[in-house]
Design a protein around this motif. Structure first.
Motif, mmCIF file in Angstrom:
data_model
loop_
_atom_site.group_PDB
_atom_site.id
_atom_site.type_symbol
_atom_site.label_atom_id
_atom_site.label_comp_id
_atom_site.label_asym_id
_atom_site.label_seq_id
_atom_site.Cartn_x
_atom_site.Cartn_y
_atom_site.Cartn_z
ATOM 1 N N LEU A 267 2.593 0.606 5.588
ATOM 2 C CA LEU A 267 2.601 -0.734 6.171
ATOM 3 C C LEU A 267 4.008 -1.315 6.223
ATOM 4 O O LEU A 267 4.837 -1.059 5.346
ATOM 5 C CB LEU A 267 1.702 -1.658 5.340
ATOM 6 N N ALA A 268 4.226 -2.128 7.233
ATOM 7 C CA ALA A 268 5.508 -2.826 7.369
ATOM 8 C C ALA A 268 5.534 -4.043 6.457
ATOM 9 O O ALA A 268 4.492 -4.587 6.076
ATOM 10 C CB ALA A 268 5.715 -3.253 8.817
ATOM 11 N N LYS A 269 6.724 -4.453 6.129
ATOM 12 C CA LYS A 269 6.904 -5.650 5.302
ATOM 13 C C LYS A 269 6.230 -6.849 5.973
ATOM 14 O O LYS A 269 6.243 -6.992 7.186
ATOM 15 C CB LYS A 269 8.392 -5.924 5.101
ATOM 16 N N ASN A 270 5.616 -7.692 5.150
ATOM 17 C CA ASN A 270 4.918 -8.917 5.577
ATOM 18 C C ASN A 270 3.571 -8.660 6.249
ATOM 19 O O ASN A 270 2.963 -9.603 6.779
ATOM 20 C CB ASN A 270 5.804 -9.776 6.489
ATOM 21 N N THR A 271 3.100 -7.417 6.218
ATOM 22 C CA THR A 271 1.742 -7.166 6.695
ATOM 23 C C THR A 271 0.750 -7.917 5.813
ATOM 24 O O THR A 271 0.866 -7.929 4.592
ATOM 25 C CB THR A 271 1.419 -5.663 6.653
ATOM 26 N N THR A 272 -0.225 -8.538 6.443
ATOM 27 C CA THR A 272 -1.241 -9.280 5.689
ATOM 28 C C THR A 272 -2.377 -8.347 5.276
ATOM 29 O O THR A 272 -2.875 -7.559 6.077
ATOM 30 C CB THR A 272 -1.817 -10.425 6.534
ATOM 31 N N LEU A 273 -2.765 -8.466 3.996
ATOM 32 C CA LEU A 273 -3.897 -7.709 3.463
ATOM 33 C C LEU A 273 -4.883 -8.676 2.827
ATOM 34 O O LEU A 273 -4.501 -9.755 2.374
ATOM 35 C CB LEU A 273 -3.428 -6.702 2.410
ATOM 36 N N ILE A 274 -6.132 -8.268 2.771
ATOM 37 C CA ILE A 274 -7.171 -9.069 2.123
ATOM 38 C C ILE A 274 -7.668 -8.306 0.896
ATOM 39 O O ILE A 274 -8.021 -7.124 0.989
ATOM 40 C CB ILE A 274 -8.340 -9.338 3.086
ATOM 41 N N ILE A 275 -7.648 -8.985 -0.249
ATOM 42 C CA ILE A 275 -8.146 -8.388 -1.478
ATOM 43 C C ILE A 275 -9.663 -8.256 -1.374
ATOM 44 O O ILE A 275 -10.364 -9.223 -1.042
ATOM 45 C CB ILE A 275 -7.772 -9.249 -2.702
ATOM 46 N N THR A 276 -10.191 -7.062 -1.672
ATOM 47 C CA THR A 276 -11.633 -6.832 -1.514
ATOM 48 C C THR A 276 -12.354 -6.608 -2.835
ATOM 49 O O THR A 276 -13.559 -6.349 -2.844
ATOM 50 C CB THR A 276 -11.883 -5.622 -0.594
ATOM 51 N N GLY A 277 -11.638 -6.718 -3.948
ATOM 52 C CA GLY A 277 -12.286 -6.516 -5.243
ATOM 53 C C GLY A 277 -11.310 -6.689 -6.380
ATOM 54 O O GLY A 277 -10.149 -7.064 -6.182
ATOM 55 N N ASN A 278 -11.766 -6.419 -7.608
ATOM 56 C CA ASN A 278 -10.913 -6.551 -8.782
ATOM 57 C C ASN A 278 -9.913 -5.401 -8.861
ATOM 58 O O ASN A 278 -10.161 -4.308 -8.340
ATOM 59 C CB ASN A 278 -11.771 -6.545 -10.052
ATOM 60 N N PHE A 279 -8.795 -5.666 -9.506
ATOM 61 C CA PHE A 279 -7.795 -4.609 -9.674
ATOM 62 C C PHE A 279 -8.345 -3.515 -10.583
ATOM 63 O O PHE A 279 -9.247 -3.728 -11.393
ATOM 64 C CB PHE A 279 -6.480 -5.162 -10.214
ATOM 65 N N THR A 280 -7.789 -2.324 -10.433
ATOM 66 C CA THR A 280 -8.168 -1.189 -11.263
ATOM 67 C C THR A 280 -6.904 -0.504 -11.767
ATOM 68 O O THR A 280 -5.806 -0.730 -11.235
ATOM 69 C CB THR A 280 -9.019 -0.174 -10.478
ATOM 70 N N PHE A 281 -7.056 0.334 -12.771
ATOM 71 C CA PHE A 281 -5.921 1.029 -13.368
ATOM 72 C C PHE A 281 -5.798 2.422 -12.773
ATOM 73 O O PHE A 281 -6.795 3.045 -12.386
ATOM 74 C CB PHE A 281 -6.090 1.091 -14.887
ATOM 75 N N ASP A 282 -4.557 2.901 -12.705
ATOM 76 C CA ASP A 282 -4.300 4.220 -12.135
ATOM 77 C C ASP A 282 -5.102 5.265 -12.892
ATOM 78 O O ASP A 282 -4.974 5.399 -14.103
ATOM 79 C CB ASP A 282 -2.804 4.529 -12.211
ATOM 80 N N ASP A 299 -7.679 -6.688 10.369
ATOM 81 C CA ASP A 299 -8.568 -6.139 11.402
ATOM 82 C C ASP A 299 -9.522 -5.091 10.832
ATOM 83 O O ASP A 299 -10.305 -4.489 11.570
ATOM 84 C CB ASP A 299 -7.763 -5.549 12.564
ATOM 85 N N ALA A 300 -9.424 -4.869 9.501
ATOM 86 C CA ALA A 300 -10.307 -3.927 8.794
ATOM 87 C C ALA A 300 -10.141 -2.487 9.276
ATOM 88 O O ALA A 300 -10.975 -1.627 8.968
ATOM 89 C CB ALA A 300 -11.765 -4.363 8.891
ATOM 90 N N LYS A 301 -9.053 -2.196 9.983
ATOM 91 C CA LYS A 301 -8.845 -0.823 10.448
ATOM 92 C C LYS A 301 -8.285 0.067 9.329
ATOM 93 O O LYS A 301 -8.386 1.294 9.416
ATOM 94 C CB LYS A 301 -7.894 -0.815 11.652
ATOM 95 N N VAL A 302 -7.678 -0.565 8.329
ATOM 96 C CA VAL A 302 -7.159 0.187 7.184
ATOM 97 C C VAL A 302 -7.802 -0.368 5.926
ATOM 98 O O VAL A 302 -7.718 -1.561 5.640
ATOM 99 C CB VAL A 302 -5.621 0.074 7.077
ATOM 100 N N ILE A 303 -8.466 0.496 5.179
ATOM 101 C CA ILE A 303 -9.126 0.110 3.931
ATOM 102 C C ILE A 303 -8.699 1.099 2.853
ATOM 103 O O ILE A 303 -8.754 2.320 3.067
ATOM 104 C CB ILE A 303 -10.662 0.119 4.082
ATOM 105 N N GLY A 304 -8.248 0.586 1.722
ATOM 106 C CA GLY A 304 -7.806 1.478 0.663
ATOM 107 C C GLY A 304 -7.301 0.711 -0.542
ATOM 108 O O GLY A 304 -7.763 -0.400 -0.817
ATOM 109 N N PHE A 305 -6.315 1.289 -1.230
ATOM 110 C CA PHE A 305 -5.767 0.695 -2.444
ATOM 111 C C PHE A 305 -4.254 0.542 -2.298
ATOM 112 O O PHE A 305 -3.584 1.402 -1.729
ATOM 113 C CB PHE A 305 -6.072 1.567 -3.662
ATOM 114 N N VAL A 306 -3.736 -0.579 -2.828
ATOM 115 C CA VAL A 306 -2.299 -0.820 -2.784
ATOM 116 C C VAL A 306 -1.823 -1.201 -4.175
ATOM 117 O O VAL A 306 -2.539 -1.848 -4.950
ATOM 118 C CB VAL A 306 -1.954 -1.928 -1.764
ATOM 119 N N SER A 307 -0.603 -0.818 -4.494
ATOM 120 C CA SER A 307 -0.028 -1.139 -5.796
ATOM 121 C C SER A 307 0.240 -2.629 -5.918
ATOM 122 O O SER A 307 0.725 -3.268 -4.974
ATOM 123 C CB SER A 307 1.286 -0.368 -5.981
#
Length: 557
Positions: A267-282, A299-307
């Protein structure tokens, strides 16, 4: 690691505060959260880094301390380890275990050695007691959630001795070897991967009173600092549905909460993301100190985990009400207590603070229509919002058009108005349209009118604002144009009306036929019969030789 010399200081502060340690001796709710994930800690063994991460994080959250701070202290004190070769780690100065606690009379020393939960809880409580001290500086307006506001409590965790002075007294330079400076360097490295710059205190040497050659505590002359840089609330407080932004370029969204998982998108800098749940540990890394948030793009086209190291709170641009070229203020909505700034280019033309209901209103000089204004704000953490750009609306009607003299021979109305304005000329119930050029000049074709006729002229600008009307009368410069009754191919006498006693002339081809109007203005002019479609040109001349406009008449069948 705290020195033995500093232990008594910490202990005396705790006694003065009347701090209760029941929490460390009793079962704590935060431990169960980690046991559900990783099971119970094995005796005399260091838990895996993921489990230590969980323990430190949840202990900090339970105490309302930013986990970034607690984890950095644990890293500095003993590298997240409670045991060495199956034995409790005790440093040369007597520091015990993970949080390196020494000379803590209100804690069970044996449990500090053997019980990692107890050791963490005790360290967290002591750190919390440092935050509650009234002799240590704080940041004006900042709360417990702000990482920077823990600078002095972290210092006090190790001791408020000259060795930890933020500045060297003789040079005024920053003391990079101060305990709290080391902690914050670790924090930036581990929790933010050196991606974030924390706000700096405006220290001055006169803020700290101490003898560099003495072991006496520093006396803090300034108890409250105003921070102008952006401050950082902990990244562990995001909730489902919160919007965050990416803080660097090429930040990876992974398929799972692991640095080893596949990359779904960069993702590019300043991309907006929506938190979808609680944080988890590596779940696989042995070194990561941050956590992972489940996210999706807007736009929900990318779903995953971010640091958590690469995200921060997203601020929305302020909501701004329409501003026109008559307004002396600008209003809208922004977060409560946000500091709003209005700019025309680089010039600040107004400011305000949003009230508790998120409304703001700022005085501004009247602006010209079409002017671009940018409105932004800084929130309670000095974070700058995206700017809202508006264009000042045109609500000022054009001035009353100027109109040149219209005579009873004129075939157009002309004058000046606002550039590019639409001009309407109204005569009786009929309207004639035109448009001004870039200089405001206009010319609208009209039929020739009799003198004394009323003409109304208005202008409407591009914004739809309509001017007041300019009303004029047609001026006489010659007789009025004659009126002619209907002509057919059988007509041998042309009749009509003209100015009384005027000489009426009818031109057909190269021939002219004339007669004089009566005292009532009626006229009769004999002509040869003409074929249908023939054009006749009729005018009238008065006694002074002034000739009217010519009326063109077509012979009908």
């Amino acid at each position: 690691m705290k020195s033995t010399l500093l232990r008594a200081v910490v202990l005396s502060c705790i006694f003065l505060l009347g701090w209760s340690y029941d929490g460390a001796s009793a079962a704590t709710s935060w431990t169960s959260k980690c046991e559900k994930i990783y099971g119970k800690v094995e005796p005399n063994q260091n838990p895996a880094p993921q489990q230590i991460n969980c323990l430190l994080t949840n202990a900090a959250l339970a105490a309302k301390i930013p986990p970034e701070v607690v984890k950095a202290i644990a890293e500095q004190e003993n590298g997240w380890k409670q045991f060495t070769n199956g034995e409790p780690f005790i440093s040369k100065d007597g520091g015990i275990g993970l949080m390196q606690l020494t000379n803590q009379a209100n804690y069970d020393p044996q449990k500090l050695k053997t019980d990692i939960y107890y050791n963490i809880q005790a360290g967290v409580e002591i750190l919390n007691s440092m935050y509650n001290r009234t002799d240590l500086p704080k940041i004006k307006g900042a709360g417990r959630e702000v990482i920077e506001n823990w600078y002095f409590p972290v210092m006090a965790y190790n001791g408020t001795k000259p060795i930890n002075s933020p500045l060297f007294q003789d040079t005024g330079k920053r003391n990079a070897n101060a305990y709290q400076e080391k902690i914050f360097s670790i924090l930036k490295r581990d929790s933010f991967l050196d991606d974030t710059t924390l706000a700096q205190f405006p220290f001055k040497t006169k803020d700290f009173d101490y003898d560099p050659n003495s072991s006496k505590n520093i006396v803090f002359k300034v108890r409250e600092y105003t921070i102008t840089g952006e401050m950082h609330p902990s990244n562990y407080y995001f909730q489902t549905g919160d919007k965050v932004i990416v803080t660097a370029d090429k930040v990876k969204v992974r398929s799972d909460n692991s640095s080893a998982s596949s990359v779904k998108k960069e993702l590019a800098k300043n991309t907006t993301l929506i938190i979808t749940g609680n944080f988890t540990f590596d779940k696989s890394s042995t070194s990561n100190r941050f956590v992972w948030y489940p996210v999706k793009t807007t736009d929900a086209k990318v779903i995953g985990f971010v640091s958590s190291a690469y995200i921060s709170r997203k601020l929305d641009a302020p909501v701004v009400n329409i501003v026109d070229d008559n307004d002396k203020s600008i209003s809208g909505k922004a977060p409560a207590n946000a500091r709003i700034q209005i700019k025309n280019g680089t010039k600040v033309i107004g400011s305000a603070v949003a009230d508790k209901n998120k409304n703001f209103k700022a005085d501004i000089p009247v602006q010209k229509a079409g002017t671009k204004l940018t409105i932004s704000y800084k929130d309670q953490y000095n974070a700058a919002s995206p700017a809202k750009t508006i264009i000042v609306a045109d609500k000022t009607a054009p001035a009353i058009p100027t109109v040149k003299t219209v005579t009873n021979r004129s075939t157009a109305v002309s004058g000046k108005t606002e550039a590019y304005a639409a001009v309407t000329v109204t005569i009786s119930t009929k309207s004639y349209k035109g448009k001004a050029d870039k200089y405001g000049n206009y010319k609208v074709a009209i039929p020739v009118q009799n003198f004394g006729k009323t003409i109304t002229v208005t202008a409407r600008d591009k914004a739809g604002n309509k001017s007041k009307a300019k009303v004029i009368k047609v001026v006489r410069t010659a007789p009025n144009m004659p009126t002619v009754n209907k002509l057919t191919y059988k007509t041998a006498t042309v009749t009509g009306k003209a100015e009384k006693n005027a000489a009426v002339s009818i031109k057909i081809g190269k021939k002219t036929y004339s007669a004089k109007a009566s005292a009532s203005g009626s006229f009769k002019v004999r002509i040869p019969k003409q074929r249908a479609g023939t054009k006749l040109y009729v005018n009238a001349k008065d006694s002074k030789g002034k000739v009217s406009a010519t009326r063109k008449v077509t012979v009908s069948k």
